[in-house]
Enzyme design. Structure first.
Site, PDB file in Angstrom:
ATOM      1  N   GLY A  59       0.362  -0.997  -0.350  1.00 52.72           N
ATOM      2  CA  GLY A  59      -0.233  -0.072  -0.171  1.00 52.72           C
ATOM      3  C   GLY A  59       1.157   1.227  -0.115  1.00 52.72           C
ATOM      4  O   GLY A  59       2.050   0.954   0.272  1.00 52.72           O
ATOM      5  N   CYS A  86       5.220  -5.838   1.940  1.00 57.81           N
ATOM      6  CA  CYS A  86       6.142  -4.028   1.584  1.00 57.81           C
ATOM      7  C   CYS A  86       5.143  -4.010   3.012  1.00 57.81           C
ATOM      8  O   CYS A  86       5.534  -4.210   3.778  1.00 57.81           O
ATOM      9  CB  CYS A  86       5.534  -4.224   0.034  1.00 57.81           C
ATOM     10  N   TYR A  87       4.103  -3.061   2.500  1.00 65.64           N
ATOM     11  CA  TYR A  87       3.559  -2.429   3.612  1.00 65.64           C
ATOM     12  C   TYR A  87       2.810  -2.755   4.172  1.00 65.64           C
ATOM     13  O   TYR A  87       2.802  -3.285   5.552  1.00 65.64           O
ATOM     14  CB  TYR A  87       2.045  -1.345   2.936  1.00 65.64           C
ATOM     15  N   HIS A 176       7.829  -7.744  -3.950  1.00 66.06           N
ATOM     16  CA  HIS A 176       6.634  -7.736  -3.819  1.00 66.06           C
ATOM     17  C   HIS A 176       6.560  -8.984  -4.960  1.00 66.06           C
ATOM     18  O   HIS A 176       6.994  -9.094  -6.067  1.00 66.06           O
ATOM     19  CB  HIS A 176       5.756  -6.367  -4.741  1.00 66.06           C
ATOM     20  N   GLU A 178       3.980 -10.985  -6.283  1.00 62.91           N
ATOM     21  CA  GLU A 178       3.190 -10.879  -7.128  1.00 62.91           C
ATOM     22  C   GLU A 178       3.555 -10.793  -8.577  1.00 62.91           C
ATOM     23  O   GLU A 178       2.871 -10.911 -10.175  1.00 62.91           O
ATOM     24  CB  GLU A 178       1.671 -10.372  -6.399  1.00 62.91           C
ATOM     25  N   GLY A 230     -23.132 -12.474 -28.343  1.00 58.74           N
ATOM     26  CA  GLY A 230     -22.200 -13.459 -27.974  1.00 58.74           C
ATOM     27  C   GLY A 230     -20.362 -13.028 -28.253  1.00 58.74           C
ATOM     28  O   GLY A 230     -19.613 -13.782 -28.236  1.00 58.74           O
ATOM     29  N   GLY A 231     -20.723 -11.962 -27.250  1.00 58.55           N
ATOM     30  CA  GLY A 231     -19.880 -12.110 -26.613  1.00 58.55           C
ATOM     31  C   GLY A 231     -18.909 -13.393 -25.380  1.00 58.55           C
ATOM     32  O   GLY A 231     -20.225 -13.743 -25.116  1.00 58.55           O
ATOM     33  N   VAL A 232     -17.584 -13.121 -25.148  1.00 61.23           N
ATOM     34  CA  VAL A 232     -17.773 -14.364 -24.141  1.00 61.23           C
ATOM     35  C   VAL A 232     -18.116 -14.707 -23.075  1.00 61.23           C
ATOM     36  O   VAL A 232     -18.556 -16.436 -22.080  1.00 61.23           O
ATOM     37  CB  VAL A 232     -16.531 -15.326 -23.733  1.00 61.23           C
ATOM     38  N   ASP A 233     -18.428 -13.042 -22.361  1.00 64.68           N
ATOM     39  CA  ASP A 233     -19.038 -12.960 -21.113  1.00 64.68           C
ATOM     40  C   ASP A 233     -20.332 -13.816 -20.583  1.00 64.68           C
ATOM     41  O   ASP A 233     -21.187 -14.598 -20.132  1.00 64.68           O
ATOM     42  CB  ASP A 233     -18.638 -11.995 -19.717  1.00 64.68           C
ATOM     43  N   SER A 234     -21.365 -12.780 -21.582  1.00 59.93           N
ATOM     44  CA  SER A 234     -22.783 -13.124 -21.876  1.00 59.93           C
ATOM     45  C   SER A 234     -22.735 -14.763 -21.944  1.00 59.93           C
ATOM     46  O   SER A 234     -24.096 -14.920 -21.597  1.00 59.93           O
ATOM     47  CB  SER A 234     -23.452 -11.943 -22.945  1.00 59.93           C
ATOM     48  N   SER A 235     -22.474 -14.867 -23.032  1.00 59.26           N
ATOM     49  CA  SER A 235     -22.205 -16.414 -23.345  1.00 59.26           C
ATOM     50  C   SER A 235     -21.684 -17.078 -22.493  1.00 59.26           C
ATOM     51  O   SER A 235     -23.409 -18.119 -22.536  1.00 59.26           O
ATOM     52  CB  SER A 235     -21.601 -16.478 -24.632  1.00 59.26           C
ATOM     53  N   LYS A 375     -10.990 -13.689 -15.960  1.00 60.28           N
ATOM     54  CA  LYS A 375     -11.546 -13.381 -17.279  1.00 60.28           C
ATOM     55  C   LYS A 375     -10.781 -14.949 -18.330  1.00 60.28           C
ATOM     56  O   LYS A 375     -11.384 -15.757 -18.980  1.00 60.28           O
ATOM     57  CB  LYS A 375     -11.004 -12.212 -18.230  1.00 60.28           C
TER      58      LYS A 375
END
Ligand code: XMP
Length: 519
Positions: A59, A86-87, A176, A178, A230-235, A375
């Site tokens: 942070g 870190c913080y 860090h 990550e 037709g996008g990935v998320d809504s499909s 995603k």
């Protein structure tokens, strides 16, 4: 808070720019985790969340400042493994009786090298060489470690780069692990969760069953509507909900006449015929193209499309009759409550409405079964649900569709030419095995006509621009470095195969200063 059956790790967020990456690293290890801002994590929260281990993020504040953020003191008496970064490391030290100093000579930014002092399970697989590259970003440093802690690694400006109180399962690192610039950092997380006893029970297979049960419990016998783009998320959201409640779900697919070649048929066939879903195919091409006729200003075009989309969706959703829920493909990055230091003590919660404002207007409750997923996890879930790989891996496609790839006035003739050119371009990219290497690729048709010569005749046709970019999240992007051979072959194919185009250019603008789309 609902108690899922899988093991949970809590990340307490102190506002680091890279807290989300901690969650990414853990999810890659099949460990379920959630990020929550330090302000809301108190004793009751901890009891309710019931974590198996806790990570304290980095942070921007200084623990030497009065009133700076702290972890709940009770956390250190719960017998849980804790990793401070870190913080998070600094507040942990201070809260447990150590000391932190700021000021001259304590800062360290960028690449640094840590050398080992002692062996430690957290460091299994580290120090195959005599040092490890890490990424530092700190103004303060720990000047005295807390009682019970020992030093396991040091760097030139961080004498306590890695410390631990093994008997209490407390670990603290100044750097860090990550980020990409700590190349071996994922190993530390792997060792930490192993020591904490995680079994890696967060898999898409397990998640699917659990999400299906949760949808059934939430929805009961009620009807749900879902906007399918037709996008990935809504499909993926639609497939999952359909798996859970079958015909209680109706999807609305709005064809605004601005889709790519064959797209409407592909989506409708897949969902209606292959998955037997109740699907309203709202063919509203006349409406959209009629309202867009004669409009050339980019913002006006976007506003017209946005407003019509909501109207049309609402009209068809009302036809379903008695729907109580609206399904959305909201993802985890959209709902993370991140700590906002610039905005004062309040917490910024990003909320994401694909069909903004509709739930309130129509009195609908939301079903958001992808809220916990990143995603790439959505893609994995899509595969688990049997959606074809080629569909799941498709490049992003914007809501306003081809309208923003057709600068100036939109005509049916231009859209037809654009669809054909785009199909040839994407075919070329696939044939050369480049589709999965490129983040997004498309053709824009330009509002100019140019003179050419084909055979013995003069042509006076449109010019088009090819666009291909690489990006992580669409916020910044670089143009893709095609070979000249590829570009030459593609230009020739487009001019030969697409009547109406006699000139092809390649857009080599990055973002910024350009944007990915042309409007
Ligand atoms: P820009 O052009 O802003 O695009 O650099 C960044 C990414 O966002 C997509 N995009 C949109 N997606 N509705 C969407 O759903 C929109 O209005 C929209 N505008 C741009 C674009 O395709 C790219 O992936």
């Amino acid at each position: 808070m609902k108690k899922p059956s899988h093991e949970r790790l809590l990340i307490i967020d102190f506002g680091s720019q890279v807290t989300q990456l901690i969650a990414r690293r853990l999810r890659e290890l099949n460990v379920y985790c959630e990020i929550h801002p330090y302000q809301i994590v108190d004793d009751a929260f901890l009891a309710d969340f019931d974590p198996k281990a806790v990570i304290l993020s980095g942070g921007p504040d200084s623990v030497t400042r009065e009133g700076s953020p702290r972890a709940p003191q009770s956390l250190f008496d719960m017998g849980l493994p804790v990793l401070g970064i870190c913080y998070g490391q600094q507040t942990m030290m201070q809260q447990l009786g150590g000391m932190v100093e700021s000021g001259h000579g304590t800062a360290e930014f960028g690449r640094a090298f840590v050398t080992p002092k002692n062996t430690l399970s957290l460091l299994d697989g580290w120090f195959a060489e005599d040092k490890e590259q890490v990424w530092m970003s700190h103004g303060d440093h720990v000047s005295k470690i807390a009682p019970g802690f020992e030093v396991y690694g040091t760097s030139p400006n961080a004498p306590y780069a890695i410390t631990a109180d093994v008997s209490r399962n407390f670990y603290a690192v100044q750097f860090h692990p990550e980020v990409h610039h700590t190349p071996n950092g994922a190993k530390l997380y792997e060792n930490f969760v192993k020591m904490a006893g995680f079994t890696g029970d967060w898999t898409m297979d397990a998640y699917k069953d659990q999400a299906i049960a949760a949808i059934r419990a939430q929805v009961g016998d009620e009807k749900v509507i879902c906007g399918l783009s037709g996008g990935v998320d809504s499909s993926v959201a639609a497939r999952l909900i359909h798996e859970a409640i079958g015909d209680q779900l109706t999807c609305v697919f709005v064809d605004h006449g601005l889709l790519r070649k064959g797209e409407a048929e592909e989506v409708v066939t897949m969902f209606r015929d292959n998955y037997n879903m109740q699907l309203i195919h709202a063919d509203e091409q006349e409406l959209f193209l009629g309202e867009l006729d004669g409009q050339s200003d980019p913002e006006t075009k976007r506003k017209i499309i946005g407003k019509l989309f909501i109207d049309v969706f609402q009209k068809h959703a009302s036809e379903v009759g008695g729907a109580k829920f609206l399904a959305q493909g909201t993802l985890y990055p959209d709902v993370i409550e991140s700590v906002s230091f610039s905005g004062g003590p309040s917490v910024t919660i990003k909320s994401h409405h694909n069909v903004g404002g509709l739930p309130e207007k129509m009195g609908l409750k939301l079903v958001e079964p992808l809220r916990e997923l990143f995603k790439d996890e959505v893609r994995a879930l899509g595969e688990e649900l049997g959606l074809p790989k080629s569909f799941i891996g498709r490049h992003p496609f914007p809501g306003p569709g081809l309208a923003i790839r057709c600068p100036g006035e939109i005509t049916r003739q231009k859209l037809e030419i654009l669809r054909e050119a785009d199909a040839v371009y994407i075919d070329q990219i696939r044939k050369h095995g480049l589709y999965d290497e490129i983040w997004q690729a498309f053709v824009a048709i330009l509002p100019v006509r140019t003179v050419g010569v084909m055979g013995d005749g003069r042509t006076y046709d449109f010019a088009c621009a090819l666009r291909a970019v690489n990006s992580v999240d669409g916020m910044t992007a670089d143009y893709y470095p095609f070979t000249h051979e590829f570009l030459g072959e593609t230009a020739t194919r487009i001019i030969n195969e697409v009547p109406g185009i006699n000139r092809v250019t390649y857009d080599i603008t990055s973002k910024p200063p350009g944007t990915i789309e042309w409007e």
